[in-house]
Design an enzyme around this catalytic site. Structure first.
Site, PDB file in Angstrom:
ATOM      1  N   LYS A 111       5.517   8.807  -9.524  1.00 41.28           N
ATOM      2  CA  LYS A 111       4.706   7.957 -10.413  1.00 41.28           C
ATOM      3  C   LYS A 111       3.577   8.762 -11.064  1.00 41.28           C
ATOM      4  O   LYS A 111       3.261   8.578 -12.238  1.00 41.28           O
ATOM      5  CB  LYS A 111       4.097   6.790  -9.628  1.00 41.28           C
ATOM      6  CG  LYS A 111       5.091   5.744  -9.177  1.00 41.28           C
ATOM      7  CD  LYS A 111       4.411   4.555  -8.574  1.00 41.28           C
ATOM      8  CE  LYS A 111       3.775   4.820  -7.231  1.00 41.28           C
ATOM      9  NZ  LYS A 111       4.690   5.126  -6.149  1.00 41.28           N
ATOM     10  N   CYS A 147      -4.091  -7.782   0.052  1.00 45.29           N
ATOM     11  CA  CYS A 147      -3.307  -6.688   0.643  1.00 45.29           C
ATOM     12  C   CYS A 147      -3.891  -6.113   1.933  1.00 45.29           C
ATOM     13  O   CYS A 147      -3.140  -5.694   2.801  1.00 45.29           O
ATOM     14  CB  CYS A 147      -3.070  -5.565  -0.365  1.00 45.29           C
ATOM     15  SG  CYS A 147      -4.543  -4.784  -1.011  1.00 45.29           S
ATOM     16  N   MET A 148      -5.213  -6.062   2.070  1.00 42.44           N
ATOM     17  CA  MET A 148      -5.776  -5.337   3.207  1.00 42.44           C
ATOM     18  C   MET A 148      -6.622  -6.186   4.149  1.00 42.44           C
ATOM     19  O   MET A 148      -7.086  -5.697   5.171  1.00 42.44           O
ATOM     20  CB  MET A 148      -6.669  -4.181   2.712  1.00 42.44           C
ATOM     21  CG  MET A 148      -5.964  -3.152   1.873  1.00 42.44           C
ATOM     22  SD  MET A 148      -4.454  -2.540   2.613  1.00 42.44           S
ATOM     23  CE  MET A 148      -5.054  -1.990   4.188  1.00 42.44           C
ATOM     24  N   MET A 198       1.841  -3.697   4.370  1.00 38.11           N
ATOM     25  CA  MET A 198       1.883  -5.126   4.069  1.00 38.11           C
ATOM     26  C   MET A 198       2.765  -5.943   5.013  1.00 38.11           C
ATOM     27  O   MET A 198       2.582  -7.138   5.148  1.00 38.11           O
ATOM     28  CB  MET A 198       2.361  -5.347   2.631  1.00 38.11           C
ATOM     29  CG  MET A 198       1.466  -4.738   1.580  1.00 38.11           C
ATOM     30  SD  MET A 198      -0.242  -5.189   1.784  1.00 38.11           S
ATOM     31  CE  MET A 198      -0.975  -3.594   2.063  1.00 38.11           C
ATOM     32  N   GLY A 237      -2.811   0.308  -0.104  1.00 38.84           N
ATOM     33  CA  GLY A 237      -1.959   0.288  -1.289  1.00 38.84           C
ATOM     34  C   GLY A 237      -2.648   0.650  -2.587  1.00 38.84           C
ATOM     35  O   GLY A 237      -2.007   1.065  -3.537  1.00 38.84           O
ATOM     36  N   GLN A 238      -3.961   0.474  -2.650  1.00 40.38           N
ATOM     37  CA  GLN A 238      -4.694   0.754  -3.891  1.00 40.38           C
ATOM     38  C   GLN A 238      -5.611   1.968  -3.688  1.00 40.38           C
ATOM     39  O   GLN A 238      -6.020   2.262  -2.567  1.00 40.38           O
ATOM     40  CB  GLN A 238      -5.530  -0.457  -4.299  1.00 40.38           C
ATOM     41  CG  GLN A 238      -4.700  -1.688  -4.627  1.00 40.38           C
ATOM     42  CD  GLN A 238      -5.548  -2.796  -5.207  1.00 40.38           C
ATOM     43  OE1 GLN A 238      -5.747  -2.865  -6.395  1.00 40.38           O
ATOM     44  NE2 GLN A 238      -6.041  -3.684  -4.360  1.00 40.38           N
TER      45      GLN A 238
END
Lengths: 92, 763
Positions: free
Chosen positions: B72, B161-162, B331, B368-369
Site C-alpha cells: 500500500k 477499533c481500539m 480487531m 490499525g491507524q
C-alpha cells in the site's frame, strides 16, 4: 515506466529451486542477498499497477515463496493520470 | 535508477552483490517521514524532485521497521496527487454543495457552533475525530471542546477499533498502552496471533515473525481465528473458534496451564491479584477461586462451546506457557461486545505464566491507524478521558488539565460525554445540533449504517449542522452542510504515535493543493472565532498557539509526572531521530523498550512511580491498584446476535492487503483499485454447495438492519457457517455496514463489527 525494488522471503531449504522459478518470470530480475532465506527482486513495468500485480500475483504464488516486500518504487508519471475515485462531484 | 533500487533492497535485506550505500537518483532530495497507513509506524524516506513527490523507500535506518514497507505504501505518492483532492471549501446551498471562500466557510462553521452553544448549551455540539489526525490536532480539538466550550462530546474513530484494547490494558494494569515493544519480536519463541490477520493487515510485522520462524525451527506460531487467513500458512497450531466463542478457549488454556502445573507461582504471588465482578462491583478473590472458576472450562467443555478440538487447546496452552511468548491481536478481539473481557483473558495467560516484562514475552495489541495510540488514546481525545491517563470523572485530573489549559475552574464537565454510537443516536434525535467530523468517514464506517446516515443527511426542518474536514470526497462529505479541504501527510508537520509507544515526526515537504489547509489551522481558526462569539474564553486558543510546535510543547508539559512522561521528546530530537518511545522523561533519555521493568523503565528510577527497593529486572505494575496486575474471572459472554434459525450465518467484516479502511486513500490508486476491484463475500464450500452458490454469483446478505448485494467467493477460508466481507467499498450494494450491528461492549463502548446474524440468497 516504473521500477520497483523488493525482496522475497523464501523457504531456505529449497532456495536454489525457488530462485530458478523466480528467474523464469518475465519482467523480474533476481539478485542475491546475504541471507539464504531472501532474494532481491527488480520489477520493471509500464506502471505501478503492473509492477504490483507481478509482485502480488506472480511472485507471491511461486512455490517456496513465503512473502514479498516492496522496498523502493520510482515512477514519474503524469499527475493527470490519477483520476480519483469519484470524479469531481461531491453530491451523488 | 536500477542501482538505486538494488541498493535500497540490499540496505534493507542485506546483500554482498551490490553496494550497501544507497545511490540516490540525481536531483532527488530525501526526507525522513512515517507511513500514512497503519499503526506499525514504518519509517519511510520520501524523494522529492522539482517540488513533486516522486519516490518512496523504506527507511533502512529505522530501528524497528528497518526499511520495510507494504504494498500500500508504494502508492502513497500517487494517492497524494489524486485528481479529486478537495481544493476549496464548499457549503450546501439549495441542496447542493457549492464552492465558497474560507472566510465565509469559517464564519458559517463558528456561527453554527456558536448559535447551538448559546441556544442549547455546550452539550448540543460534538467533535468526531480520527486516529489519522496529527497528535497536535487531536490534542487541540480536545482542548477546545472540553476545556473551552465545556462539552465532553469528544470522540474519534479509535472507539470503533481500539477501545476494547484500552479497556483491557486499563482494567488489567491500570494504564493504557503495551508494556512491550517490537524489540520483543527478536526474542520471542512462541507467537500467539489472535483475531489478527497480521499477514495482510500488518505485513511488516508479519515479515519479522517470518524471519524468526526462518531462523529457528524452535520458533512456533499459534493462530487463533475463525478464518484460515494467510497467517495459518506458518501456524503450528490453528485454533478456529465459532465467532464469538473464543473466551472459553482462553479460559481452557489457563485451565490446562494450571492443571499441568505450568503456571509461575512466584510471579503470581509477587505481581498478580485476582478479581471477579459480583452485583456489578469488582471484588478481590483468591487464586483458588480462579482455579475453581476454571473448572467449568476444561478443554473438553471448551470444545463443546467453541468448536475447537480439546487437544489443540491443550497444545496451544503448553506452548504459551513454554515461552517466551508474544501475543499480538487486533480487531478479532476488540470489535466485540465482550471485547474488554477477551483482552483481559489474553493478559490472564501472560500473567499466570509470567510471560511478561522479559525479552520476547509480552501481550501486545496491534493498532490499525497510524495515530490511534499517540493521537487519540494518549491525548485523551475520547469522551471519558483527558490527556495522558487522566479520567474525566477524576476531580484532581480535571483540575490539573484546567490549570494547564488556562481554563476556568470547573470548565471540564465531571461526567463523560456521549460515546460514538450514542453521539450519532443523539444526532438522530436532534440532541446534537452541530457536529465537526475530522479526517474520518462515519458515513461508511459506522455499524447499522442506514440509521446514522439518515441522522447525518436526511432533510429535516431542523437538520443538525454537519461540517466535515477531509482531503477527499467521501460517503460522509456527501452528507455534510460544510466541507473543508484538508492538507494531508506530506503537506503538514506534526507527530504520529504508533503501536509500540513510539512517537515519530512527520515533516511538511510540500504545499497542499488549491486552498486546502491543515486540520490544525482550521481548528486554530475555529477556536479564535468562537472566542470572538463569547462561547470560548478570550485568548484560550488564539493567544496560546501559532504552530503545532507550540502545541507539542504543551503536550510534553501535560505528560510530565504521568505514566506517559515524554518530556524529553523535544521537537528537535524528534526531527533528528527515528522516533522515541515513551516514557522518555528527559532530553538525554533514549526512550523505553519495556515498561514496568526496573532498569528499563525510567519511571521506576525517579518521579512519582520511583521505587528503589526493587532489583534490576524485577517488575512493578506501578499504575495498577496495589501495584499488582489483575487476573479477571470473566464469564464467557456470547455475542449480541448469534446465528439463529431465520439468520443462520455469522457475518464478520475486515480488511484485505490492497485496501485500507473505507478506501478513501487506497481506492484512489487506480492500480490498487484494479487489484481488488469489487467487494466480495467469502463462503465456505460446504455452505455454498448446500445452497447452490458458485464463485461470482451475486448474493443478497440480509440482517435485521439492512442488506448488501455482493459477489460470492467460495473458498475454504471462513469456517462453515461464517461469512466474511471486506468493508472497503463505498458503492450502495457493497455498503456492508448497513448490515452490521451497533450493539457495543458495555465497558469500552466499542461496537461488535465482527459478529452479527445474517441470511443469504442468490440474487
Amino acid at each position: 515506466m516504473v521500477l520497483v525494488g523488493a525482496f522475497a522471503r523464501i523457504d531456505p531449504t529449497g532456495g536454489g529451486e525457488v530462485r530458478s522459478r523466480l528467474s523464469a518470470l518475465s519482467g523480474v530480475e533476481v539478485f542475491d542477498l546475504d541471507d539464504p532465506g531472501k532474494v532481491g527482486l527488480l520489477i520493471e513495468a509500464a506502471d505501478t499497477g503492473l509492477a504490483h500485480r507481478v509482485l502480488t500475483s506472480r511472485v507471491r504464488n511461486v512455490e517456496g515463496v513465503w512473502g514479498v516486500w516492496p522496498v523502493y518504487v520510482h515512477g514519474e508519471g503524469d499527475p493527470r493520470e490519477e483520476t480519483g475515485r469519484m470524479g469531481d462531484s461531491l453530491d451523488r | 535508477m536500477k542501482a538505486a533500487a538494488m541498493t535500497a533492497v540490499a540496505s534493507v535485506a542485506g546483500g554482498p552483490g551490490v553496494a550497501r550505500a544507497f545511490q540516490a537518483p540525481a536531483e532527488v532530495s530525501w526526507h525522513k517521514s512515517v507511513c500514512r497507513f497503519c499503526g506499525t509506524g514504518c519509517g519511510v524516506l520520501l524523494g522529492m524532485r522539482g517540488g513533486r513527490l516522486v519516490a518512496l523507500r523504506g527507511d533502512p535506518g529505522h530501528p524497528t521497521t528497518r526499511g520495510l514497507v507494504c504494498a500500500k505504501a508504494l502508492f502513497l505518492p500517487k494517492i497524494v496527487y489524486s485528481r479529486d483532492r478537495l481544493r476549496h471549501p464548499m457549503a450546501r446551498k439549495n441542496g447542493r454543495l457549492e464552492r465558497i471562500g474560507w472566510e465565509e466557510a469559517m464564519d458559517l462553521l463558528a456561527g453554527k457552533f456558536g448559535q447551538a452553544i448559546q441556544e442549547h448549551g455546550p452539550d448540543s455540539v460534538a467533535y468526531y475525530g480520527s486516529g489519522q489526525a496529527l497528535s497536535e490536532e487531536s490534542y487541540l480539538a480536545n482542548r477546545l471542546f472540553k476545556g473551552g466550550i465545556g462539552t465532553n462530546n469528544v470522540e474519534g474513530n479509535p472507539r470503533l477499533c481500539m477501545a476494547s484494547a484500552v479497556g483491557g490494558y486499563v482494567s488489567t494494569y491500570g494504564k493504557d498502552e503495551p508494556m512491550g515493544s517490537y524489540d520483543d519480536i527478536e526474542h520471542a519463541r512462541v507467537f500467539f496471533l489472535v483475531g489478527s490477520n497480521t499477514a495482510e493487515c500488518h505485513p511488516v510485522i508479519f515479515d519479522q515473525i517470518l524471519a524468526r520462524k526462518q531462523a529457528s525451527r524452535n520458533v512456533l506460531v499459534i493462530a487463533c481465528d475463525p478464518r484460515r487467513n494467510p497467517i495459518c500458512s506458518i501456524a503450528d497450531v490453528h485454533l478456529d473458534p465459532i465467532p464469538g466463542y473464543d473466551l472459553p478457549v482462553f479460559h481452557a488454556m489457563a485451565h490446562v496451564i494450571i492443571k499441568e502445573n505450568r503456571h509461575n507461582r512466584e510471579f503470581i504471588e509477587k505481581n498478580v491479584q485476582f478479581k471477579a465482578v459480583r452485583d456489578g462491583n469488582p471484588i478481590p478473590v483468591a487464586f483458588e477461586d480462579y482455579v475453581k472458576f476454571l473448572e467449568q472450562f476444561s478443554p473438553e467443555k471448551a470444545e463443546m462451546m467453541s468448536g475447537v478440538p480439546a487437544g489443540k487447546i491443550a497444545e496451544a496452552a503448553r506452548l504459551v506457557a513454554l515461552g517466551p511468548t508474544l501475543s499480538f491481536w487486533t480487531m478479532g478481539l476488540n470489535q466485540r461486545i465482550a471485547g474488554v473481557w477477551a483482552n483481559n483473558l489474553i493478559h490472564n495467560l501472560h500473567l499466570i505464566t509470567g510471560q511478561i516484562g522479559k525479552p520476547g514475552a509480552t501481550p501486545f495489541s496491534l493498532t490499525g491507524q497510524p495515530n490511534a495510540c499517540g493521537g487519540v488514546r494518549d491525548t485523551g481525545t475520547l469522551s471519558h478521558i483527558l490527556p495522558y491517563g487522566r479520567a474525566v470523572k477524576n476531580p484532581e485530573h480535571r483540575a490539573q488539565m484546567e490549570k494547564l489549559w488556562g481554563a476556568r475552574s470547573g470548565a471540564i464537565q465531571p461526567q463523560p460525554g456521549l460515546n460514538t454510537i450514542e453521539m450519532f443516536k443523539a444526532l438522530a434525535e436532534d440532541r446534537i445540533k452541530a457536529m465537526l467530523v475530522l479526517t474520518t468517514n462515519p458515513g461508511q464506517s459506522l455499524p447499522n449504517l442506514t440509521k446514522y446516515r439518515d441522522a447525518m443527511g436526511k432533510a429535516r426542518a431542523e437538520k443538525p449542522f454537519i461540517a466535515v474536514i477531509d482531503a477527499y470526497p467521501t460517503r460522509t462529505t456527501e452528507l455534510a452542510d460544510l466541507v473543508l479541504p484538508a492538507a494531508m501527510w506530506t503537506e503538514k508537520a506534526g507527530v504520529f504515535g504508533m503501536s509500540e509507544r513510539r512517537y515519530q515526526y512527520q515533516p511538511k515537504i510540500q504545499d497542499p493543493p488549491g486552498e486546502a489547509r491543515s486540520d490544525f489551522d482550521i481548528l486554530l481558526d475555529l477556536g479564535g472565532r468562537l472566542e470572538k462569539l463569547g462561547v470560548v474564553p478570550r485568548g484560550y486558543i488564539s493567544e496560546k498557539f501559532k504552530s503545532t510546535d507550540d502545541v507539542w510543547d504543551e503536550m510534553r508539559l501535560a505528560s510530565r509526572n504521568t505514566a506517559y512522561d515524554f518530556t524529553g521528546m523535544t521537537r528537535d530530537r524528534l526531527k533528528r531521530e527515528r522516533g522515541l518511545r515513551w516514557p522518555c522523561p528527559d532530553d538525554s533519555h533514549p526512550g523505553t523498550s519495556r515498561r514496568f521493568v526496573k532498569g528499563e523503565d525510567p519511571l521506576l528510577d525517579s518521579g512519582p512511580y520511583a521505587d528503589q527497593s526493587i532489583l534490576k529486572g524485577e517488575i512493578k505494575f506501578y499504575a495498577a491498584p496495589d501495584n499488582r496486575a489483575v487476573v479477571w474471572l470473566r464469564p464467557a459472554m456470547p455475542p449480541a446476535e448469534p446465528a439463529s434459525g431465520e439468520y443462520p450465518f455469522v457475518l464478520s467484516t475486515g480488511r484485505v492487503l490492497e485496501h485500507w479502511h473505507t478506501g478513501t486513500m487506497t481506492m484512489r490508486a487506480d492500480e490498487l483499485r484494479r487489484a481488488q476491484p469489487e467487494c466480495y463475500v467469502e463462503i465456505n464450500p460446504l455452505d455454498a454447495d448446500r445452497l447452490g452458490i458458485r464463485t461470482g454469483d451475486r448474493i443478497r446478505i440480509t440482517s435485521k438492519r439492512g442488506e448488501a448485494i455482493i459477489k460470492a467467493r467460495v473458498v475454504s477460508i471462513p469456517r462453515p457457517g461464517m461469512l466474511f466481507v471486506p468493508w472497503h467499498w463505498e458503492d450502495e450494494d457493497s455498503l456492508i455496514n448497513r448490515v452490521t450491528i451497533d450493539a457495543y461492549d458495555p465497558g469500552s463502548k466499542q461496537p461488535e463489527f465482527k459478529i452479527c446474524a445474517v441470511k443469504i440468497a442468490k440474487v
